[in-house]
Scaffold this motif. Structure first.
Motif, PDB file in Angstrom:
ATOM      1  N   LEU A  42      31.045  25.952 -42.352  1.00  0.00           N
ATOM      2  CA  LEU A  42      30.284  27.037 -41.739  1.00  0.00           C
ATOM      3  C   LEU A  42      29.073  27.339 -42.613  1.00  0.00           C
ATOM      4  CD1 LEU A  42      30.542  28.929 -39.275  1.00  0.00           C
ATOM      5  CD2 LEU A  42      31.707  30.555 -40.760  1.00  0.00           C
ATOM      6  N   VAL A  43      27.898  27.364 -42.022  1.00  0.00           N
ATOM      7  CA  VAL A  43      26.657  27.594 -42.762  1.00  0.00           C
ATOM      8  C   VAL A  43      25.812  28.630 -42.037  1.00  0.00           C
ATOM      9  CG1 VAL A  43      26.624  25.250 -43.718  1.00  0.00           C
ATOM     10  CG2 VAL A  43      25.419  25.727 -41.557  1.00  0.00           C
ATOM     11  N   VAL A  44      24.686  28.973 -42.672  1.00  0.00           N
ATOM     12  CA  VAL A  44      23.706  29.868 -42.059  1.00  0.00           C
ATOM     13  C   VAL A  44      22.359  29.156 -42.036  1.00  0.00           C
ATOM     14  CG1 VAL A  44      22.351  31.961 -42.451  1.00  0.00           C
ATOM     15  CG2 VAL A  44      24.819  32.057 -42.599  1.00  0.00           C
ATOM     16  N   LEU A  45      21.658  29.283 -40.946  1.00  0.00           N
ATOM     17  CA  LEU A  45      20.320  28.718 -40.806  1.00  0.00           C
ATOM     18  C   LEU A  45      19.300  29.853 -40.794  1.00  0.00           C
ATOM     19  CD1 LEU A  45      21.003  26.183 -37.887  1.00  0.00           C
ATOM     20  CD2 LEU A  45      21.203  25.774 -40.343  1.00  0.00           C
ATOM     21  N   LYS A  46      18.183  29.634 -41.467  1.00  0.00           N
ATOM     22  CA  LYS A  46      17.092  30.606 -41.461  1.00  0.00           C
ATOM     23  C   LYS A  46      15.827  29.896 -41.025  1.00  0.00           C
ATOM     24  CE  LYS A  46      14.491  33.827 -44.427  1.00  0.00           C
ATOM     25  NZ  LYS A  46      14.360  34.409 -45.779  1.00  0.00           N
ATOM     26  N   ASP A  47      15.169  30.424 -39.998  1.00  0.00           N
ATOM     27  CA  ASP A  47      13.922  29.799 -39.576  1.00  0.00           C
ATOM     28  C   ASP A  47      12.752  30.396 -40.350  1.00  0.00           C
ATOM     29  OD1 ASP A  47      12.197  31.712 -37.639  1.00  0.00           O
ATOM     30  OD2 ASP A  47      14.313  32.108 -37.275  1.00  0.00           O
ATOM     31  N   VAL A  48      11.895  29.537 -40.858  1.00  0.00           N
ATOM     32  CA  VAL A  48      10.750  29.973 -41.661  1.00  0.00           C
ATOM     33  C   VAL A  48       9.518  29.175 -41.284  1.00  0.00           C
ATOM     34  CG1 VAL A  48      12.109  30.743 -43.649  1.00  0.00           C
ATOM     35  CG2 VAL A  48      11.371  28.364 -43.514  1.00  0.00           C
ATOM     36  N   SER A  49       8.373  29.801 -41.392  1.00  0.00           N
ATOM     37  CA  SER A  49       7.105  29.114 -41.190  1.00  0.00           C
ATOM     38  C   SER A  49       6.785  28.309 -42.446  1.00  0.00           C
ATOM     39  CB  SER A  49       5.993  30.120 -40.909  1.00  0.00           C
ATOM     40  OG  SER A  49       4.732  29.505 -41.045  1.00  0.00           O
ATOM     41  N   ILE A  50       6.507  27.032 -42.308  1.00  0.00           N
ATOM     42  CA  ILE A  50       6.247  26.204 -43.493  1.00  0.00           C
ATOM     43  C   ILE A  50       4.956  26.608 -44.180  1.00  0.00           C
ATOM     44  CG2 ILE A  50       7.592  24.226 -42.712  1.00  0.00           C
ATOM     45  CD1 ILE A  50       5.000  22.937 -41.788  1.00  0.00           C
ATOM     46  N   ASP A  51       4.065  27.282 -43.474  1.00  0.00           N
ATOM     47  CA  ASP A  51       2.826  27.759 -44.098  1.00  0.00           C
ATOM     48  C   ASP A  51       3.067  29.074 -44.831  1.00  0.00           C
ATOM     49  OD1 ASP A  51       1.364  25.591 -43.169  1.00  0.00           O
ATOM     50  OD2 ASP A  51       0.873  26.578 -41.283  1.00  0.00           O
ATOM     51  N   ALA A  52       3.618  30.053 -44.124  1.00  0.00           N
ATOM     52  CA  ALA A  52       3.805  31.382 -44.706  1.00  0.00           C
ATOM     53  C   ALA A  52       4.920  31.409 -45.743  1.00  0.00           C
ATOM     54  CB  ALA A  52       4.090  32.396 -43.606  1.00  0.00           C
TER      55      ALA A  52
END
Length: 374
Positions: free
Chosen positions: A84-94
């Motif tokens: 079981l994991v957690v995913l975090k979406d992030v902007s590769i620029d910001a």
């Protein structure tokens, strides 16, 4: 419970995905190709359980796939190997620096260093074609006080770990930048028979009943982690004196942020204030209606007062904090460390008191230390 970023869109019906959840549904197949399966709620091909004929008499809240995600930017997933994991979406620029710092502390000798309490980045999934959104993969963690701390000694272990973790970051010339309570998490999943559901903590992950705690932190020590490096920053030795233009971070009580025309200030001293203030609010003074003060933690008062001194130049460094903390806990006796964690206006009923002390004396006879990991 609807998510924090909950918004009603046209035609919305109870149980429908929020606008932010639709993002995850749209990436379901992409993430599955990379070895991560989201909960069935986000499967674009699913038929909601409460809309099936056999469940016509039930509401969406009765089903696992009817539970809203609480946090828009992160979501749980199951890796191919069942982890079981957690995913975090992030902007590769910001978020370029956040990714770099997370990878830095997750690689080489840093990854296994005993003082490293930065949440490990297990993987960073590059954006889909035509997108700027990457996905950080991290362990599935819980709030630091879930399940509840049973003894003062368990909380002492928590203090020690987060102090060492921030000290480790500072020793490597990196500030955290947002040391508030909800940016500290715990690897307490192992204390449950079945992991808690991400959206409904009191329910099992499979939604087949309520969670049950199978062990304690005293018997089965856990690790605590600093998370969210979105405001973290690297300062090279040649950059001294280290200064940053305020304000930043989630703690709105930092004294130097209130100076008239606030000039740049020492971000390392701000980190010290914020982590000290989190302890002050959670254990010493409380937070109005959110958190009551706890009994038995006055031994932390002098150190926390110094950490939260209104003059940043009078605050100790994290190295000094760790050293002084170790001196403080040497003066605590075994009974004090094994005492229950209670609100200032709370007392244990007689039967719970007997159960608590029977358990603690059993641990003592078995040689299990009052401070986990000690």
């Amino acid at each position: 419970m609807p998510p924090r970023d909950f918004r009603l869109q046209e035609g919305f019906k109870p149980g429908d995905l929020s606008l932010r959840e639709i993002f995850w549904r749209d990436h379901y197949k992409f993430l599955k190709k990379h070895g991560y399966t989201l909960r069935d709620r986000y499967n674009p091909d699913r038929v909601p359980s409460w809309k099936k004929q056999k469940n016509a008499s039930k509401s969406f809240g009765d089903f696992e796939d009817g539970q809203y995600s609480q946090y828009g930017q992160i979501l749980d997933a199951t890796r191919t190997d069942g982890t079981l994991v957690v995913l975090k979406d992030v902007s590769i620029d910001a978020s370029e620096h956040e990714i770099q710092i997370g990878k830095y502390f997750s690689s080489g000798a840093f990854a296994t260093h005993p003082k490293n309490h930065c949440v490990p980045f297990l993987e960073v999934i590059d954006p889909p074609e035509g997108s700027q959104i990457a996905f950080i993969v991290m362990p599935y963690l819980l709030e630091t006080n879930y399940p509840s701390f049973q003894t003062i000694g368990e909380v002492v272990d928590y203090f020690r770990q987060i102090f060492q973790g921030l000290q480790f970051m500072h020793e490597n010339n990196i500030i955290h930048g947002d040391c508030k309570s909800d940016n500290i998490m715990a690897g307490t999943v192992s204390l449950f028979n079945v992991p808690p559901h991400p959206a409904q903590r009191f329910m099992r992950l499979d939604y087949r009943g309520r969670v049950s705690v199978s062990s304690s932190r005293t018997k089965k020590p856990v690790k605590y982690y600093l998370i969210d490096f979105g405001l973290s920053k690297v300062y090279r030795p040649e950059d001294a004196p280290y200064l940053r233009q305020p304000p930043w971070g989630g703690d709105k009580t930092v004294p130097e942020f209130f100076f008239p025309n606030a000039p740049p200030c020492d971000p390392f001293a701000v980190d010290v204030y914020c982590i000290g203030n989190s302890i002050r609010e959670d254990y010493l003074d409380g937070q109005e209606i959110l958190e009551k003060p706890k009994k038995g933690f006055e031994f932390m008062r002098e150190l926390v007062n110094d950490m939260t001194n209104s003059d940043p130049k009078k605050r100790p460094s994290m190295t000094d904090v760790v050293s002084r903390f170790e001196d403080v806990i040497k003066r605590l006796d075994d009974k004090q460390l094994r005492s229950p964690v209670l609100n200032i206006d709370e007392d244990l009923p007689i039967f719970r008191r007997i159960k608590h002390w029977t358990t603690q004396w059993t641990y003592r006879i078995r040689g299990i230390p009052a401070i986990p990991n000690a």
